[in-house]
Design an enzyme around this catalytic site. Structure first.
Site, PDB file in Angstrom:
ATOM      1  N   SER A  49       1.622 -10.093  -1.052  1.00 34.14           N
ATOM      2  CA  SER A  49       1.514  -8.322  -0.880  1.00 34.14           C
ATOM      3  C   SER A  49       1.453  -8.053   0.542  1.00 34.14           C
ATOM      4  CB  SER A  49       0.074  -7.943  -0.898  1.00 34.14           C
ATOM      5  OG  SER A  49      -1.105  -8.963  -0.647  1.00 34.14           O
ATOM      6  N   GLU A  52      -9.450   6.468   3.539  1.00 28.88           N
ATOM      7  CA  GLU A  52     -10.806   5.752   4.028  1.00 28.88           C
ATOM      8  C   GLU A  52      -9.207   4.086   4.513  1.00 28.88           C
ATOM      9  OE1 GLU A  52      -9.856   5.274   0.341  1.00 28.88           O
ATOM     10  OE2 GLU A  52      -9.159   3.187  -0.114  1.00 28.88           O
ATOM     11  N   LYS A  57       0.480  -1.466  -0.246  1.00 33.07           N
ATOM     12  CA  LYS A  57       0.207   0.055   0.260  1.00 33.07           C
ATOM     13  C   LYS A  57       0.826   1.320   0.172  1.00 33.07           C
ATOM     14  CE  LYS A  57      -4.170  -1.503   0.985  1.00 33.07           C
ATOM     15  NZ  LYS A  57      -4.435  -2.821   1.414  1.00 33.07           N
TER      16      LYS A  57
END
Ligand code: PLP
Length: 408
Positions: A387, A120, A98
């Site tokens: 990830s 968010e 991210k």
């Protein structure tokens, strides 16, 4: 022959943000000028070598790129088929992919002259990544998070607060990611002149699906170079989990025109494909519009968005990014799912065989590799995206696997 005719797929999206019939800009009028401004600044930044240089420098020094491509030798032996490589996004600063996007977008916000950031978050990973880059740049940071997710991911809530972010609990509806996005949108409509919204996946209105994808393409660009160095050929299969679709599109995109490279996206199968007990949009989903984009989503016959469920908060969302809807339609990417049980089994196996505790989201990709590697030949190669790391999921996994409540 022109270069374009060598391409398997046309360049997407078009100037209005459409991926075929998917994508677009389904937002209130008050946001249209902010989104056009964002698109313009993004296009300029992308073409500006100084922007790319600063992004590359921070990705290297602050975030830890390039991440290794790791040959999972013991796991490959155990599975008894294709060679398995893992792209180690779990080793990045803050523990997941991210941060690639959060960093790119805060550099853009700086160019836009906006010093207040909102975001968010579902599992909290995007909230942590955003709070981190806000601390690094000295920007004000407000994170919207469903109350249920705040309870499931208390560790990440504490991290965001230590990083100086204000975490706002959202209690509406199911009190998870969808409601958090609604609140962030409401804030953005009100404060758009001073505020940039760092959307956390390849979702929402144009230009977000394109921009978020581009900031994660570094995953696939590095992986392509690394596998060519290591094996002197491309992999046979790419595997990645798909929540909104950012880590997967980041890995897949640089390989889309390599016609011999197959790709599988793995959605959250939850308790199995029963309405409201999963988040696998291509299993029983339909075409619709949600939160700015036209895409494949889980809704009932009246168009009401259905409840979703997954063991991993990061995959627990009713819509999928529009580019995936298009790649699904083209048949370029195959979409499978893993259930909660399969993901938990994969979580344990990778931990014990390779000494790597994967995030529960990534465990869905690991579960797919467990299924397909044994059916492939030993001279074939799978490259899977890891990830994120599983530290944030340890309390939940302990409860589900050992029946233990951990107190931190
Ligand atoms: C958020 C998250 C995901 C799911 O989001 P995508 O946008 O589909 O990548 C997957 N893995 C991890 C570790 C995450 O934190």
């Amino acid at each position: 022959m022109t270069a374009a005719s060598n391409l398997l797929l046309p360049v997407m999206p078009d100037t209005h943000g459409h991926f075929g019939q998917y994508g677009g800009m389904f937002v209130p009028e008050t946001l249209m000028s902010a989104l056009s401004e964002l698109t313009d600044h993004y296009e300029k930044a992308k073409a500006d070598p100084a922007f790319q240089k600063e992004l590359d420098r921070l990705l290297h020094e602050y975030v830890g790129r390039p991440t290794p491509l790791y040959f999972a030798e013991r796991w490959t032996e155990k599975l008894g088929g294709a060679k398995v490589y893992l792209k180690r996004e779990d080793l990045l600063h803050t523990g997941a992919h991210k941060i690639n996007n959060a960093l790119g977008q805060i550099l853009l916000a700086q160019r836009l002259g906006k010093k207040r950031i909102i975001a968010e978050t579902g599992a909290g990973q995007h909230g942590v990544a955003t709070a981190t880059v806000c601390a690094r740049f000295g920007f004000e940071c407000v994170i919207y998070m469903g109350k249920v997710d705040m309870e499931r991911q208390a560790l990440n809530v504490a991290r965001m607060r230590f990083l100086g972010a204000k975490v706002v609990a959202v209690t509406a509806g199911q009190a998870t990611l969808k409601e958090a996005v609604n609140e962030a949108m409401r804030d953005w409509v009100t404060n758009v002149r001073t505020t940039h919204y760092i959307l956390g996946s390849a979702l929402g209105s144009h230009p977000f699906p394109m921009m978020v994808r581009d900031f994660h393409r570094v995953i696939g660009v590095e992986a392509r170079r690394q596998i060519l160095e290591r094996e002197e050929r491309l992999p046979d299969l790419l595997v990645a989990c798909v929540g909104g679709g950012s880590n997967s599109i980041g890995l897949f995109h640089p390989f889309l025109n390599d016609k011999d490279v197959r790709m599988t996206g793995v959605e959250a199968g939850g308790d199995g494909i029963i309405p409201e007990r999963h988040a696998a949009r291509f299993q029983g989903g339909r075409l619709g519009v949600l939160q700015g984009t036209k895409t494949w989503l889980l809704a009932n016959a009246d168009g009401q968005i259905e409840l979703t469920h997954s063991v991993s908060a990061g995959l627990d969302y009713a819509a999928i990014g529009p580019e995936h809807a298009w790649l699904h339609e083209q048949g370029r990417v195959t979409y499978n799912y893993a259930t909660d049980q399969e993901a938990l089994a994969a979580f344990q196996e990778l931990s014990q065989v390779e000494g790597i505790i994967p995030a529960l989201e990534s465990s869905h990709a690991i579960a797919e590799v467990r299924k397909v590697a044994p059916t492939m030949r030993k001279d074939q190669i799978i490259l899977a995206n890891l990830s994120g790391r599983g530290d944030k999921d340890v309390a939940q996994a302990a409860r589900m696997i050992f029946g233990e409540e951990l107190k931190f």
